[in-house]
Design a protein around this motif. Structure first.
Motif, PDB file in Angstrom:
ATOM      1  N   TYR A  14     -68.707  25.028  35.673  1.00 15.32           N
ATOM      2  CA  TYR A  14     -68.585  26.464  35.926  1.00 15.32           C
ATOM      3  C   TYR A  14     -67.195  26.963  35.533  1.00 15.32           C
ATOM      4  N   LEU A  15     -66.160  26.227  35.950  1.00 17.34           N
ATOM      5  CA  LEU A  15     -64.793  26.647  35.660  1.00 17.34           C
ATOM      6  C   LEU A  15     -64.500  26.594  34.161  1.00 17.34           C
ATOM      7  N   ASP A  16     -65.014  25.580  33.475  1.00 17.14           N
ATOM      8  CA  ASP A  16     -64.833  25.502  32.019  1.00 17.14           C
ATOM      9  C   ASP A  16     -65.464  26.703  31.331  1.00 17.14           C
ATOM     10  N   LEU A  24     -57.363  35.431  31.539  1.00 14.08           N
ATOM     11  CA  LEU A  24     -56.419  35.349  32.664  1.00 14.08           C
ATOM     12  C   LEU A  24     -56.691  34.115  33.512  1.00 14.08           C
ATOM     13  N   PHE A  25     -57.955  33.855  33.764  1.00 10.84           N
ATOM     14  CA  PHE A  25     -58.281  32.651  34.529  1.00 10.84           C
ATOM     15  C   PHE A  25     -57.952  31.396  33.732  1.00 10.84           C
ATOM     16  N   ALA A  26     -58.172  31.427  32.435  1.00 10.63           N
ATOM     17  CA  ALA A  26     -57.914  30.254  31.588  1.00 10.63           C
ATOM     18  C   ALA A  26     -56.459  29.795  31.715  1.00 10.63           C
ATOM     19  N   GLU A  27     -55.530  30.736  31.804  1.00 13.24           N
ATOM     20  CA  GLU A  27     -54.120  30.380  31.983  1.00 13.24           C
ATOM     21  C   GLU A  27     -53.906  29.637  33.299  1.00 13.24           C
ATOM     22  N   ASN A  28     -54.507  30.149  34.376  1.00 18.23           N
ATOM     23  CA  ASN A  28     -54.373  29.504  35.685  1.00 18.23           C
ATOM     24  C   ASN A  28     -55.080  28.146  35.713  1.00 18.23           C
ATOM     25  N   TYR A  29     -56.178  28.051  35.009  1.00 20.97           N
ATOM     26  CA  TYR A  29     -56.981  26.826  34.985  1.00 20.97           C
ATOM     27  C   TYR A  29     -56.238  25.686  34.286  1.00 20.97           C
ATOM     28  N   ALA A  56     -73.767  29.896  49.472  1.00 20.72           N
ATOM     29  CA  ALA A  56     -74.322  30.282  48.173  1.00 20.72           C
ATOM     30  C   ALA A  56     -73.424  29.697  47.089  1.00 20.72           C
ATOM     31  N   ASP A  57     -74.004  29.464  45.932  1.00 22.97           N
ATOM     32  CA  ASP A  57     -73.231  28.915  44.818  1.00 22.97           C
ATOM     33  C   ASP A  57     -72.007  29.771  44.514  1.00 22.97           C
ATOM     34  N   ASP A  58     -72.187  31.086  44.512  1.00 28.52           N
ATOM     35  CA  ASP A  58     -71.078  31.985  44.183  1.00 28.52           C
ATOM     36  C   ASP A  58     -69.924  31.861  45.176  1.00 28.52           C
ATOM     37  N   GLU A  59     -70.224  31.581  46.441  1.00 31.21           N
ATOM     38  CA  GLU A  59     -69.157  31.408  47.427  1.00 31.21           C
ATOM     39  C   GLU A  59     -68.315  30.179  47.100  1.00 31.21           C
ATOM     40  N   ILE A  60     -68.975  29.096  46.727  1.00 31.24           N
ATOM     41  CA  ILE A  60     -68.255  27.867  46.391  1.00 31.24           C
ATOM     42  C   ILE A  60     -67.461  28.058  45.096  1.00 31.24           C
ATOM     43  N   TYR A  61     -68.082  28.708  44.111  1.00 36.04           N
ATOM     44  CA  TYR A  61     -67.373  28.964  42.856  1.00 36.04           C
ATOM     45  C   TYR A  61     -66.137  29.829  43.087  1.00 36.04           C
ATOM     46  N   SER A  62     -66.249  30.820  43.972  1.00 37.26           N
ATOM     47  CA  SER A  62     -65.089  31.682  44.229  1.00 37.26           C
ATOM     48  C   SER A  62     -63.971  30.908  44.924  1.00 37.26           C
ATOM     49  N   PHE A  67     -58.628  28.582  44.267  1.00 38.74           N
ATOM     50  CA  PHE A  67     -57.717  27.437  44.245  1.00 38.74           C
ATOM     51  C   PHE A  67     -56.830  27.468  43.003  1.00 38.74           C
ATOM     52  N   PHE A  68     -57.404  27.756  41.857  1.00 39.19           N
ATOM     53  CA  PHE A  68     -56.623  27.763  40.619  1.00 39.19           C
ATOM     54  C   PHE A  68     -55.779  29.026  40.474  1.00 39.19           C
ATOM     55  N   ASP A  69     -56.201  30.124  41.082  1.00 39.66           N
ATOM     56  CA  ASP A  69     -55.445  31.376  40.975  1.00 39.66           C
ATOM     57  C   ASP A  69     -54.176  31.367  41.827  1.00 39.66           C
ATOM     58  N   GLU A  70     -54.219  30.729  42.970  1.00 38.26           N
ATOM     59  CA  GLU A  70     -53.083  30.742  43.902  1.00 38.26           C
ATOM     60  C   GLU A  70     -52.106  29.622  43.586  1.00 38.26           C
ATOM     61  N   ASP A  71     -50.805  29.949  43.649  1.00 36.01           N
ATOM     62  CA  ASP A  71     -49.792  28.934  43.378  1.00 36.01           C
ATOM     63  C   ASP A  71     -49.493  28.074  44.597  1.00 36.01           C
ATOM     64  N   ASN A  72     -49.307  28.694  45.735  1.00 33.08           N
ATOM     65  CA  ASN A  72     -48.983  27.962  46.965  1.00 33.08           C
ATOM     66  C   ASN A  72     -50.208  27.947  47.861  1.00 33.08           C
ATOM     67  N   ILE A  73     -50.995  26.894  47.741  1.00 30.04           N
ATOM     68  CA  ILE A  73     -52.232  26.807  48.515  1.00 30.04           C
ATOM     69  C   ILE A  73     -52.293  25.448  49.193  1.00 30.04           C
ATOM     70  N   ASP A  74     -52.662  25.462  50.460  1.00 30.36           N
ATOM     71  CA  ASP A  74     -52.775  24.225  51.232  1.00 30.36           C
ATOM     72  C   ASP A  74     -54.179  23.654  51.020  1.00 30.36           C
ATOM     73  N   ILE A  75     -54.255  22.462  50.416  1.00 31.81           N
ATOM     74  CA  ILE A  75     -55.571  21.889  50.141  1.00 31.81           C
ATOM     75  C   ILE A  75     -56.130  21.138  51.341  1.00 31.81           C
ATOM     76  N   GLY A  76     -55.311  20.870  52.341  1.00 32.65           N
ATOM     77  CA  GLY A  76     -55.773  20.180  53.540  1.00 32.65           C
ATOM     78  C   GLY A  76     -55.768  18.674  53.361  1.00 32.65           C
ATOM     79  N   SER A  77     -56.239  17.993  54.391  1.00 33.71           N
ATOM     80  CA  SER A  77     -56.246  16.529  54.358  1.00 33.71           C
ATOM     81  C   SER A  77     -57.536  16.028  53.697  1.00 33.71           C
TER      82      SER A  77
END
Length: 138
Positions: A14-16, A24-29, A56-62, A67-77
């Motif tokens: 999906y991301l590819d 714009l997304f391609a740069e972040n990706y 829903a699939d769209d929720e997971i895709y978003s 994740f790729f759009d944000e620079d400082n994101i906590d991915i968790g354990s």
């Protein structure tokens, strides 16, 4: 942390695809500090925190795009999880014929079982007329 490989492949495909038409997304990706394993870990932790069991699939895709759009994101354990991906399964003609034979066999066995079971007689219930007065008794 490993989600199922199929889940990871679905998200990555999906991301590819999105990166092909969204510059714009391609740069972040293409960011060096982001990878698919971290993305999957972020998605699993976000899902866990929500307390919901289905999305829903769209929720997971978003979540993946976020994740790729944000620079400082906590991915968790890391989470050990088995992820189920809903997909349409196409059966071959042979598989369909086999499934039809098995269904017919089960239906025949069920019908035979019902025919050979002894019938149970219902116990007659008697109503005591003295318990409830009629309108004419008053």
């Amino acid at each position: 942390m490993k989600g199922t490989e199929h889940f990871k492949n679905v998200i990555q495909n999906y991301l590819d695809e999105r990166a092909q038409y969204d510059e714009l997304f391609a740069e972040n990706y293409r960011k060096k500090d982001k990878d698919m394993d971290s993305c999957i870990q972020y998605i699993l932790n976000t899902v866990k925190q929500s307390g919901c069991n289905g999305f829903a699939d769209d929720e997971i895709y978003s979540m993946a795009v976020h994740f790729f759009d944000e620079d400082n994101i906590d991915i968790g354990s890391p989470i050990n999880a088995h992820v189920v991906v809903n997909q349409v399964v196409e059966l071959t003609a042979e598989e369909k014929a086999q499934a039809h034979r098995e269904a017919m066999q089960r239906a025949q066995e069920e019908a035979y079982r019902k025919m050979t079971q002894p019938t149970k007689k219902k116990a007659k219930t008697t109503v005591d007329a003295t318990l409830q007065p009629s309108l004419f008794d008053l």
